[in-house]
Design a protein around this motif. Sequence first.
Motif, PDB file in Angstrom:
ATOM      1  N   ASP C 221       0.832  -1.198   0.000  1.00 16.64           N
ATOM      2  CA  ASP C 221       0.000   0.000   0.000  1.00 16.64           C
ATOM      3  C   ASP C 221       0.868   1.251   0.000  1.00 16.64           C
ATOM      4  OD1 ASP C 221      -2.254  -1.572   0.102  1.00 16.64           O
ATOM      5  OD2 ASP C 221      -2.342  -1.564   2.302  1.00 16.64           O
ATOM      6  N   ASN C 224       2.337   1.744  -3.404  1.00 13.27           N
ATOM      7  CA  ASN C 224       1.382   2.350  -4.342  1.00 13.27           C
ATOM      8  C   ASN C 224       1.188   3.828  -4.067  1.00 13.27           C
ATOM      9  OD1 ASN C 224       0.828   0.122  -5.907  1.00 13.27           O
ATOM     10  ND2 ASN C 224      -0.714  -0.633  -4.458  1.00 13.27           N
TER      11      ASN C 224
ATOM     12  N   LYS D  30      -4.707   3.494  -6.047  1.00  9.61           N
ATOM     13  CA  LYS D  30      -5.057   2.223  -5.405  1.00  9.61           C
ATOM     14  C   LYS D  30      -5.440   2.427  -3.953  1.00  9.61           C
ATOM     15  CE  LYS D  30      -2.450  -0.771  -8.425  1.00  9.61           C
ATOM     16  NZ  LYS D  30      -1.134  -1.356  -8.672  1.00  9.61           N
ATOM     17  N   LEU D  32      -7.424   4.340  -2.954  1.00  7.60           N
ATOM     18  CA  LEU D  32      -8.855   4.635  -2.855  1.00  7.60           C
ATOM     19  C   LEU D  32      -9.638   3.443  -2.312  1.00  7.60           C
ATOM     20  CD1 LEU D  32      -9.497   6.694  -6.103  1.00  7.60           C
ATOM     21  CD2 LEU D  32      -9.609   7.488  -3.736  1.00  7.60           C
ATOM     22  N   GLN D  33      -9.004   2.251  -2.426  1.00  6.25           N
ATOM     23  CA  GLN D  33      -9.699   1.063  -1.922  1.00  6.25           C
ATOM     24  C   GLN D  33     -10.052   1.233  -0.438  1.00  6.25           C
ATOM     25  OE1 GLN D  33      -7.047  -2.370  -1.150  1.00  6.25           O
ATOM     26  NE2 GLN D  33      -5.428  -1.091  -2.020  1.00  6.25           N
ATOM     27  N   PHE D  34      -9.245   2.071   0.257  1.00  8.36           N
ATOM     28  CA  PHE D  34      -9.495   2.229   1.689  1.00  8.36           C
ATOM     29  C   PHE D  34     -10.675   3.144   1.954  1.00  8.36           C
ATOM     30  CE2 PHE D  34      -5.001   1.162   1.356  1.00  8.36           C
ATOM     31  CZ  PHE D  34      -4.989   0.046   2.175  1.00  8.36           C
ATOM     32  N   MET D  36     -13.686   2.892   1.269  1.00  6.43           N
ATOM     33  CA  MET D  36     -14.908   2.237   1.712  1.00  6.43           C
ATOM     34  C   MET D  36     -14.731   1.524   3.053  1.00  6.43           C
ATOM     35  SD  MET D  36     -16.941   3.178  -0.485  1.00  6.43           S
ATOM     36  CE  MET D  36     -18.396   2.182  -0.143  1.00  6.43           C
ATOM     37  N   ARG D  37     -13.498   1.491   3.515  1.00  7.33           N
ATOM     38  CA  ARG D  37     -13.278   0.742   4.759  1.00  7.33           C
ATOM     39  C   ARG D  37     -13.852   1.448   5.967  1.00  7.33           C
ATOM     40  NH1 ARG D  37      -7.411  -1.918   5.100  1.00  7.33           N
ATOM     41  NH2 ARG D  37      -7.696  -3.392   3.403  1.00  7.33           N
TER      42      ARG D  37
END
Lengths: 189, 167, 407, 618
Positions: C221, C224, D30, D32-34, D36-37
């Motif tokens: 992470d 990225n 990437k 951005l996946q967090f 929604m967490r």
Amino acid sequence: MTQEVTHWLDNLLKEIEGIEVRRKSSRRVRVDVPADALPALLELLQGRAGYIHLSAISCVDWIDDDEFELVYHVWSYENHSLVSAHIRIAREPGVYLSVYDLYQPAGFFERDIHEMYGIQFEGSPNMEKFILTEWDGPPPMRKEFDSEAYINEHLSWQEYNPEWLQELVAEGGGVIIPPEEQRFSQKKK
Amino acid sequence: MSEGHSSGYDRLKSKKSLAEILEVAIEFERTARDFYTDLIPKVSKQIRYLVEELAEEEQRHFDLFSELKNRPGLEQQVQTLVEIPASDKKFSDAIHLPELGDRPDDQSVLQYALGREHAAMEQYHALAQSTEDGPIKELFQFLANEETEHKNQLEKVYYETIHSGGV
Amino acid sequence: MPALSKASFLEHSHSSADPKLKNKRNDMRPENYEAQRQPPSNEYELNFGPNHPGIEGNYALKVKLHGDIVLEAKADGGYLHRGFEKLMEQRLWIQNIALVPRICVPDPSPMELCYSMAVEELCGLKVPQRAQWLRVMQLELSRIAAHLFTFGGHAATTGMYSTMYWGVADRDLLLDLFEEFTGGRVYSIYNIPGGVRRELPDGFLQRLTETLDYIESRLPDYDNLFFKNQVFVKRAKGTGVMSREQALEWGVTGPNLRATGLAFDVRRDDPYLVYDQLEFDIPVEESGDAWARTLVRRKELMESIRILRQVVEILPDIHGPIRAPIPNPLAWNVPAGETYTRVESSKGELCYYVVSNGGPKPYRVHVRGPSSMHAVQVLEKMSVGSRIEDIAQTMFSLDACPPEVDR
Amino acid sequence: MSKPIDNAKQSKQNVTIEHEEAGSILSPLKALQFFMRKPVTVPLEPRPAADNYRGFHLNDHEKCIGCSSCQKVCDNAAITMVKVPHLPEDPINGIRNLRPAIDYGRCCWCALCVDICPTSAISLSREYVHTCTQEEIDSYFILPNETGIHGEYYGEGWQKTSDSDLLDLNRQPMAELEAEERIDNFNEIVAGYTDQQAVIEASRCVQCGMCHDACPTHMDAPEYIRSIWQGNLEEAVRWIYQSNPFSHVCGRVCTHRCEDACSIGRRGEPVSIRWLKRYAMDSVDHERIKQIAAEGKADYLSGKQIAIIGAGPAGLTAAYDLIRKGHQVTVFEARKEAGGMPRYGIPEYRLPYDMLDRDIDVITSMGVKIQTGIQVGKDITMTQLEADFDAVVLAIGLHLGRSTRVPGADHKQVRKAIDLLRRTTDDEDYEIPHRAVVIGGGNVAMDIARTLARQQQQQLGKVQVTVTALEDMAHFLADPVEIKECLEEGIEIYDARGPQACIIKNNKLVGLKTWKVRSIFDEQGRFAPKYDEQDEQIHAADMVIEAIGQMSDNNLLGDELTEILDWQRGRLSIDEQGRTSADWLWAAGDCVNGPDVVHAVADGHRVAASIDEWLNQQ
């Protein structure tokens, strides 16, 4: 460090007059030299033995001997050994030569020592104040400067008077041994 | 000492009235008080406190017993006959003058005093034992306690004086 | 005291030898600082710090600029000076264990160790094996925490604040571990001459492993978000370049030196504790710029995790005491002598020169913080020619820790 | 600088991040996946910290003795010692009503105070936060108790563990003669510390001064211990002579109340203060000690004359003080030699008399005149002394032994311990018994038992000594070491036995009859033995030695003076300065205080100060 290199270094150091070499461990060597022989020693160590890294210059104020001790710690990336070269200079006038030409890090250490001990390094690029910009007292790391006395003279302790203390005082108790007395005084005969 | 106790032995019978018993008791305390009082000027000043204290204590008992005997409402009881115990002789003997010499020291005085108190304690204790429950038994028990208490006090003084300890 | 009106700080600082100006010590204060008309020129001076988000700690870089190009830079320290070296001379040998970690806030553990090692050497104390392993554990945890902190700071200098939040938040998990086994979150004060102060709590190694797994799982992470981030890569590449020769000449150590391609690490080349029994690599990069330096640290995270995993494996088999017997600290005379101890902190070569005159207090403690090299002379030199917006990045990429300089 | 750098060691990289290649402008997205967490939230309410956490101070006021070690070890002078008047203050047992108060403006939470605390009273809590406004700044200064800074107990965090304990709880062992090496002689048993042992032992001290408070003469023990630790033995002797000119004696046979009060003794073995004193005294040259003792002596004469009766510790200490003040002092001693109870009551294996002689020599070297063999009351009367001197000190000790006066106690083979000990010192012969029974459980009883045991071993080749004491083992008045060594030397000890009679058959003493003691103390803790008459024993003996108590021979005062003086329960009545009701007469030492060397020394100082003050007023 291999045996061979050890011998080689020992032999090399013998070239300096008045030198005293003590091997403290496999990677630590203490060398005492007369002050005027130090530049030659460092040059030798750097040029012929690969001690290219000046790790630090330490200063010790031996006020009872009226001398400053300067210790030059140099490291060899090749031999993996650290030589600490000790010299003593007179406390007054407290002047010595800069080794900046040999080791650039000396610039910082010499400036620091100048600021803290008042030693003048001739030929050092920068003897300006760095840390103690607003200080005009004596060089504070000298042993004669008593910082605790200075603090006690110039600053006051935080005074507290919480309720519990007032109650104890009313009972006949209260502060008996303030910390500064425990720390700074010893029973006098 | 007065002549009062010379006939004391005669009064020893198998049974005595309470009045008689109290009389002997009062006599017991009186002789002791007089004995200690006489002794006060004779002993060295350094132990005089001891004799003085003893005299005071006996005076207190004397007063107490006299008061008891004359207490109104006790007229009935004092006539009661009481079985006298075996310890009576030892007790009565203690009325006699002790031989402590010219200048008794603290230890002799204390030993004598302890002996007296012990005899009195035993006497009253035995009297209480041989008496049926009731006010008279309680009286003897009270007297026994008094003497026991005094004896205990003396014992402490004795051990503290003689066994000065820690040496 | 007359206010100094016409002299700029640069002029003034050159004149400290001038007796006439000797007393003008307050010229730096705002109340004594008079606005002045600049000579007609495109050059100007800027105080970068001491209170600036782009500065690591309370530190200042006073720069002379032409447009946005730095012509000259002067490091200005002292804002964090607490006189540690003097204080240490006035405290009992043992009292200094509470003082030394404060010299470097983000990475305090090597300070404790370096001081303790010095006292041990002077006293001839033999540190029990178990304590040595526990110390390694503490040091590597501290290194990870320090690097995470630095990434955060570094990212912030390029405007990437998310990385900073992440770094600080993940560091907090390590602080939880510190709290658990040393009793303190930031200043562990865990080392004591002779060993360490606490046995591990039950189940600690399990929790350590979990945290390591977590940190490791987070690295992609981070990659990225930051390390592969083209904004960062483009900003960092070619910024603050230092060649290997320069690095050696300037006395640079640690990740900054390794970023120039020289694999030197005190842990391997001048080993202490049980590092010679551990397997780890020394990551290097060649380009010597901000990017390389950051990447070296990123790789070191993995090495530290690797070391810690070995510790987790080996530690349960190391039994015995955690501290050598030491004298009553109130009556502890350390035998006369001197020693120079050296450890690899997250910022480079950290050394303590400790002198005892046989008394109850140190006669002299000299702290050689790694940043004293790269935060002063090196920073001054490297800033020249760079652009104003890169100053902060250069400073963070060097991982300059001002309190190490100020002490 | 262009050294070739050996890069061979550069290791292969196992971490590869292909930044340039793999990195794209989109990589950061990437994260951005967090988005929604579920966010990590930590509730605001307080939570306890980890088990080892170094939070705010907790102090168990019951355990804390106010020794102030925490204050000494504190890095930042954050600890202030505060007097809490309602807490107990008991110097004899080493308890002060001082408690540490913490200034959280200075505390750095290092917990060294916890690690050093001799009683383990201090710990740190598991509480995280305290803060306040400037107006409430007083809340930064607290007197910690068991509940913590906010009175809400969060549990103990950092506590003392054996790992973190900074105190050395074990004494340096003292070399001693083994039982078989010592039983046939009077050689000193205790060897004394070596230099190294002394320094280590001295280094255990936390300088709390409990010893100073407990000591009758308030010796500066922390200071001389510190000097010993620093290797400055002359300075140690100087400190010692501030308060005790009988330090060869006290370094050997002192009752060491200091050690009973020592704060290290709370959890471990107290510092060997007595042996350290002995070490300092033994290590400095005698002539040098004389010089040190004479430092500060008045260089004038006051013209006043003082007579001291009794050349024991009390009398000679008074003499030492008075001569330092410029007065002339004459000491009258009835016995052959000066020294008093230490010489005539303490056997040589505990106190070699040449050590006593050294102490006395220091005092006489300053000009004190000692006339031995002069019995006051016989060779010179009190009246004469009163006439010839400006002041008189009575320091005659306790040289008369008490008798149990049980039946048979007047038999000639029933002796008193103090008489036999005196005879031993003066080398007066007496017949050594084959079987000796000693009555008494104090140190004198042990002294005579062990003296007889040695004499039996020397003359008869066999030890047969029995000690019977009223006290049970747990309450023996004798030093535990004495009991231990007695047993090692083959002496039998029967505890809790009350003497009832000396059995005499055909005019010959054959034994001692004792009853079992059921209890020795009453409810008030006073001495009042109760016997079990059923449990009777006869201890065979051809000599019974009574060692139960001693008294002073006040006859020398004469009847007249005895009558003039005030008395207090059998003892001469004195005021706080040691002065009797006669303005020219002071009394000091065992004869007024009961037996204790160091107490006698304290007394000597007290009367000397009082006399000096009085003389100066005249």
